[in-house]
Design a protein around this motif. Structure first.
Motif, PDB file in Angstrom:
ATOM      1  N   PHE A 119       0.863  -1.185   0.000  1.00 39.60           N
ATOM      2  CA  PHE A 119       0.000   0.000   0.000  1.00 39.60           C
ATOM      3  C   PHE A 119       0.895   1.228   0.000  1.00 39.60           C
ATOM      4  O   PHE A 119       1.788   1.356   0.840  1.00 39.60           O
ATOM      5  N   ILE A 120       0.667   2.122  -0.970  1.00 36.08           N
ATOM      6  CA  ILE A 120       1.459   3.341  -1.094  1.00 36.08           C
ATOM      7  C   ILE A 120       0.642   4.536  -0.613  1.00 36.08           C
ATOM      8  O   ILE A 120      -0.448   4.803  -1.117  1.00 36.08           O
ATOM      9  N   THR A 121       1.165   5.235   0.378  1.00 34.24           N
ATOM     10  CA  THR A 121       0.557   6.458   0.873  1.00 34.24           C
ATOM     11  C   THR A 121       1.551   7.596   0.674  1.00 34.24           C
ATOM     12  O   THR A 121       2.663   7.383   0.174  1.00 34.24           O
ATOM     13  N   ALA A 122       1.168   8.808   1.030  1.00 29.21           N
ATOM     14  CA  ALA A 122       2.065   9.958   0.962  1.00 29.21           C
ATOM     15  C   ALA A 122       1.471  11.067   1.818  1.00 29.21           C
ATOM     16  O   ALA A 122       0.269  11.052   2.135  1.00 29.21           O
ATOM     17  N   ASP A 123       2.299  12.011   2.214  1.00 28.65           N
ATOM     18  CA  ASP A 123       1.809  13.144   2.995  1.00 28.65           C
ATOM     19  C   ASP A 123       0.795  13.928   2.165  1.00 28.65           C
ATOM     20  O   ASP A 123       0.944  14.052   0.934  1.00 28.65           O
ATOM     21  N   GLU A 124      -0.216  14.485   2.824  1.00 28.81           N
ATOM     22  CA  GLU A 124      -1.302  15.163   2.115  1.00 28.81           C
ATOM     23  C   GLU A 124      -0.806  16.311   1.257  1.00 28.81           C
ATOM     24  O   GLU A 124      -1.254  16.473   0.115  1.00 28.81           O
ATOM     25  N   ASP A 125       0.100  17.120   1.769  1.00 27.79           N
ATOM     26  CA  ASP A 125       0.581  18.272   0.992  1.00 27.79           C
ATOM     27  C   ASP A 125       1.319  17.820  -0.261  1.00 27.79           C
ATOM     28  O   ASP A 125       1.234  18.463  -1.312  1.00 27.79           O
ATOM     29  N   VAL A 126       2.018  16.697  -0.168  1.00 22.82           N
ATOM     30  CA  VAL A 126       2.729  16.157  -1.328  1.00 22.82           C
ATOM     31  C   VAL A 126       1.735  15.654  -2.372  1.00 22.82           C
ATOM     32  O   VAL A 126       1.896  15.901  -3.574  1.00 22.82           O
ATOM     33  N   LYS A 127       0.717  14.953  -1.927  1.00 19.69           N
ATOM     34  CA  LYS A 127      -0.296  14.437  -2.858  1.00 19.69           C
ATOM     35  C   LYS A 127      -1.022  15.583  -3.561  1.00 19.69           C
ATOM     36  O   LYS A 127      -1.255  15.532  -4.777  1.00 19.69           O
ATOM     37  N   ILE A 128      -1.374  16.613  -2.811  1.00 18.40           N
ATOM     38  CA  ILE A 128      -2.083  17.750  -3.402  1.00 18.40           C
ATOM     39  C   ILE A 128      -1.201  18.460  -4.423  1.00 18.40           C
ATOM     40  O   ILE A 128      -1.656  18.800  -5.528  1.00 18.40           O
ATOM     41  N   ARG A 129       0.058  18.660  -4.090  1.00 16.94           N
ATOM     42  CA  ARG A 129       0.977  19.318  -5.020  1.00 16.94           C
ATOM     43  C   ARG A 129       1.154  18.479  -6.284  1.00 16.94           C
ATOM     44  O   ARG A 129       1.188  19.015  -7.400  1.00 16.94           O
ATOM     45  N   THR A 130       1.245  17.171  -6.109  1.00 20.31           N
ATOM     46  CA  THR A 130       1.383  16.268  -7.258  1.00 20.31           C
ATOM     47  C   THR A 130       0.180  16.373  -8.183  1.00 20.31           C
ATOM     48  O   THR A 130       0.314  16.457  -9.409  1.00 20.31           O
ATOM     49  N   SER A 140      -7.570  23.725  -4.088  1.00 20.86           N
ATOM     50  CA  SER A 140      -8.868  23.260  -3.593  1.00 20.86           C
ATOM     51  C   SER A 140      -9.436  22.160  -4.471  1.00 20.86           C
ATOM     52  O   SER A 140     -10.042  21.201  -3.976  1.00 20.86           O
ATOM     53  N   GLN A 141      -9.239  22.262  -5.783  1.00 21.62           N
ATOM     54  CA  GLN A 141      -9.715  21.224  -6.697  1.00 21.62           C
ATOM     55  C   GLN A 141      -8.944  19.925  -6.475  1.00 21.62           C
ATOM     56  O   GLN A 141      -9.536  18.841  -6.486  1.00 21.62           O
ATOM     57  N   ALA A 142      -7.633  20.046  -6.262  1.00 22.59           N
ATOM     58  CA  ALA A 142      -6.806  18.865  -6.027  1.00 22.59           C
ATOM     59  C   ALA A 142      -7.219  18.168  -4.737  1.00 22.59           C
ATOM     60  O   ALA A 142      -7.316  16.938  -4.686  1.00 22.59           O
ATOM     61  N   ARG A 143      -7.457  18.943  -3.702  1.00 17.12           N
ATOM     62  CA  ARG A 143      -7.886  18.358  -2.429  1.00 17.12           C
ATOM     63  C   ARG A 143      -9.225  17.644  -2.579  1.00 17.12           C
ATOM     64  O   ARG A 143      -9.430  16.547  -2.059  1.00 17.12           O
ATOM     65  N   ASP A 144     -10.141  18.268  -3.310  1.00 13.07           N
ATOM     66  CA  ASP A 144     -11.479  17.699  -3.493  1.00 13.07           C
ATOM     67  C   ASP A 144     -11.423  16.381  -4.258  1.00 13.07           C
ATOM     68  O   ASP A 144     -12.029  15.388  -3.850  1.00 13.07           O
TER      69      ASP A 144
END
Length: 203
Positions: A119-130, A140-144
C-alpha cells in the motif's frame, strides 16, 4: 506477484509501472478494464466507473425513494464486473510474475503464496501538489478530487473484501512515498519481496 494499492496522488501507479520495468515483468492496470469490457460487452468507461465503487455507492438508496429503484439486472452488473475482474487477476497471477495495480488484487490473490501486497501512501501536501501539477488544477480542486477518489476506492475495497482499505493490517508492506521517493520505495519493495520469498523457504 506484487500488488500495488495506493492513495490518489501518492504516485503508486507510476511506481508500480517502474517496478515492473526494473524486474522485467508485466504490469497490469487499465488492461484489466479493457478485458472486462470486451468479454462482457460493456463500455470501458462504464467498467472504469463501477470498478472503484461499491453497489451502495453506484446505486444509493435515497430517502423517501424519490427516484425509481434500478432493476435487478442493472444492479447485478457491478457484481459481474467484480467477478470478471477477479478471474482476470487470478489468470494473470497463474501466468507468472507480474505487478498488478489496484483492483482489489491483494484480496483476490490472498490464497496465492507468492504474493507481496503493498500500500502506497504519501503526505497530504505532497499528494495535493502532485495532483495540482499533474492535472493543472487549483489546490482546492486537487484536495477535493483526492478526497473523493480515495473515498470511492475505500468504499469499493471494503465492500468486496473482508479487509479495510488503507489499514496496515490489510497489506504486507505500507510505504510513505513522500519519505522514500519513488526510487527508495522500489528498493524497499524489491528487498521486502526477496526477504519474504527466502523466509517462506525456511518456515
Amino acid at each position: 506477484i506484487i500488488t500495488i494499492s495506493r492513495e490518489f496522488g501518492s504516485g503508486g501507479r507510476e511506481l508500480g509501472k517502474r517496478l515492473a520495468e526494473e524486474l522485467g515483468i508485466p504490469c497490469y492496470d487499465h488492461q484489466i478494464i479493457e478485458m472486462i469490457a470486451k468479454e462482457n460487452g460493456f463500455d470501458e468507461r462504464y467498467v472504469a466507473n463501477v470498478s472503484e465503487k461499491s453497489i451502495e455507492a453506484a446505486y444509493p438508496m435515497t430517502i423517501g425513494h424519490r427516484f425509481a429503484m434500478p432493476s435487478m439486472e442493472i444492479m447485478e452488473q457491478p457484481i459481474r464486473v467484480a467477478a470478471a475482474q477477479r478471474q482476470i487477476i487470478e489468470n494473470f497471477a497463474k501466468q507468472g510474475d507480474c505487478v498488478i495495480i489496484g483492483r482489489c488484487a491483494d484480496y483476490a490473490l490472498a490464497e496465492f503464496p507468492n504474493v507481496v501486497s503493498v500500500f502506497i501512501t504519501a503526505d497530504e501536501d505532497v499528494k495535493i501538489r502532485t495532483l495540482m501539477e499533474r492535472h493543472q488544477i487549483s489546490e482546492s480542486q486537487a484536495r477535493d478530487v483526492m478526497i473523493k477518489t480515495d473515498k470511492k476506492r475505500a468504499s469499493y475495497y471494503n465492500y468486496y473484501s473482508s479487509k479495510r482499505w488503507g489499514d496496515s493490517k490489510s497489506y504486507d508492506l505500507c510505504i510513505n512515498s513522500s519519505k522514500t521517493g519513488a526510487d527508495g520505495a522500489i528498493k524497499v519493495i524489491r528487498e521486502f519481496a526477496r526477504i519474504k520469498q527466502e523466509y517462506a523457504k525456511i518456515k
